[in-house]
Write an enzyme that holds these catalytic residues in place. Structure first.
Site, short mmCIF file in Angstrom:
data_model
loop_
_atom_site.label_atom_id
_atom_site.label_comp_id
_atom_site.label_asym_id
_atom_site.label_seq_id
_atom_site.Cartn_x
_atom_site.Cartn_y
_atom_site.Cartn_z
N PRO A 179 0.79 -1.23 0.00
CA PRO A 179 0.00 0.00 0.00
C PRO A 179 0.82 1.29 0.00
CG PRO A 179 -0.02 -1.03 2.15
CD PRO A 179 0.60 -2.02 1.22
N ASN A 180 0.29 2.24 -0.74
CA ASN A 180 0.79 3.62 -0.85
C ASN A 180 2.01 3.76 -1.76
OD1 ASN A 180 -1.18 4.77 0.95
ND2 ASN A 180 -0.05 3.82 2.63
N ARG A 214 6.11 12.50 -1.95
CA ARG A 214 6.54 13.12 -0.69
C ARG A 214 7.63 12.27 -0.05
NH1 ARG A 214 4.40 10.09 3.39
NH2 ARG A 214 2.69 8.75 2.75
N TYR A 269 12.32 7.92 1.07
CA TYR A 269 12.03 6.90 0.04
C TYR A 269 12.71 7.17 -1.30
CZ TYR A 269 8.44 5.51 3.38
OH TYR A 269 7.79 5.09 4.52
N ASN A 292 7.95 -5.98 -1.35
CA ASN A 292 7.87 -4.85 -0.44
C ASN A 292 6.40 -4.74 -0.03
OD1 ASN A 292 7.85 -2.52 1.04
ND2 ASN A 292 8.99 -1.29 -0.47
N ALA A 351 3.34 -1.24 4.59
CA ALA A 351 2.82 -1.27 5.97
C ALA A 351 2.32 -2.65 6.39
CB ALA A 351 1.72 -0.23 6.12
N GLU A 401 12.64 -10.01 0.93
CA GLU A 401 11.92 -8.87 1.51
C GLU A 401 12.74 -7.61 1.27
OE1 GLU A 401 11.35 -9.25 5.73
OE2 GLU A 401 10.44 -7.25 5.92
N HIS A 413 12.80 -3.24 1.57
CA HIS A 413 12.25 -1.95 1.99
C HIS A 413 13.17 -0.85 1.49
CE1 HIS A 413 9.26 -3.91 4.41
NE2 HIS A 413 10.22 -4.71 4.85
N ARG A 469 13.91 3.42 12.09
CA ARG A 469 12.72 4.28 12.16
C ARG A 469 11.87 3.93 13.39
NH1 ARG A 469 9.85 4.35 6.52
NH2 ARG A 469 8.86 6.16 7.49
O1 CA2 Z 1 10.71 1.50 3.32
C1 CA2 Z 1 9.83 0.85 2.74
O2 CA2 Z 1 9.93 0.44 1.59
C2 CA2 Z 1 8.51 0.61 3.47
O3 CA2 Z 1 8.05 -0.70 3.13
C3 CA2 Z 1 7.52 1.67 2.94
C4 CA2 Z 1 6.18 1.68 3.65
C5 CA2 Z 1 6.34 1.66 5.17
O4 CA2 Z 1 5.09 1.49 5.79
C6 CA2 Z 1 7.29 0.56 5.64
O5 CA2 Z 1 7.43 0.65 7.04
C7 CA2 Z 1 8.63 0.67 4.97
C8 CA2 Z 1 5.39 2.95 3.29
C9 CA2 Z 1 5.20 3.17 1.84
C10 CA2 Z 1 4.78 4.61 1.65
O6 CA2 Z 1 4.81 4.94 0.30
C11 CA2 Z 1 5.05 6.24 -0.03
C12 CA2 Z 1 4.09 6.92 -0.73
C13 CA2 Z 1 4.29 8.22 -1.08
C14 CA2 Z 1 5.46 8.83 -0.80
C15 CA2 Z 1 6.41 8.16 -0.12
C16 CA2 Z 1 6.22 6.86 0.25
#
Ligand code: CA2
Length: 152
Positions: A13-14, A21, A26, A77, A80, A101, A103, A110
């Site tokens: 997700p996301n 952002r 990231y 990946n 969350a 896996e 990230h 973090r």
């Molecule tokens: O560091 C990673 O790749 C994570 O898997 C990214 C997840 C986070 O919940 C994990 O703890 C670590 C979050 C992805 C958020 O995606 C974004 C969306 C828009 C801008 C930046 C990141």
């Protein structure tokens, strides 16, 4: 029908909003950039790429089910869901190929809630904090994680 090994790269997700952002966490690349990097990496090895992203946990579960007997490797990946999903943990037990896996960020540096992963017990390798390069490293590690590296 393709005879080439297929590498699955699944994103949770996301991650579709990557680049919008938090570039300091990231990186500034988008999901499309990541897909292209993975495509170039798999192509260099003569492999096909099955690259997906979803914001729906059931969709990811069914994607894992779909590739469980056929993929050469799974780079995951789970974003969350890494920290929450027993269902993904259970689904990964059904996967025949090595799971890496990945990230983008260093989850261990973090918040405490990112330190636990339900994916790690099922992973042959865990790569964190290398940004997009982590996906390349994960794909390139796959032959060394298989008992039959060349057969696909
Ligand atoms: O560091 C990673 O790749 C994570 O898997 C990214 C997840 C986070 O919940 C994990 O703890 C670590 C979050 C992805 C958020 O995606 C974004 C969306 C828009 C801008 C930046 C990141």
């Amino acid at each position: 029908m393709s005879q080439r090994p297929v590498v699955a790269v699944f994103n949770g997700p996301n991650l579709n909003l990557l680049g919008e952002r938090q570039p300091e966490v990231y990186g500034s690349g988008t999901l499309a950039d990541l897909r292209e990097l993975c495509r170039a990496t798999t192509e260099a090895h003569g492999w096909d790429l099955d690259f997906r992203q979803t914001n729906h946990e059931g969709v990811l579960l069914e994607a894992i089910h779909e590739i469980r007997h056929t993929a050469y490797g799974l780079v995951l990946n789970a974003a969350a869901w890494t920290h929450t999903s027993v269902a993904i943990h259970d689904a990964l037990a059904l996967v025949r190929c090595p799971v890496v896996e990945v990230h983008l960020s260093d989850v261990h540096a973090r918040e405490a809630f990112r330190h636990h992963s339900y994916v790690t017990p099922r992973a042959a390798l865990v790569i964190v904090g290398r940004g997009a390069q982590g996906y390349v490293d994960a794909i390139e590690a796959l032959p060394g994680l298989r008992s039959d590296p060349g057969t696909g």
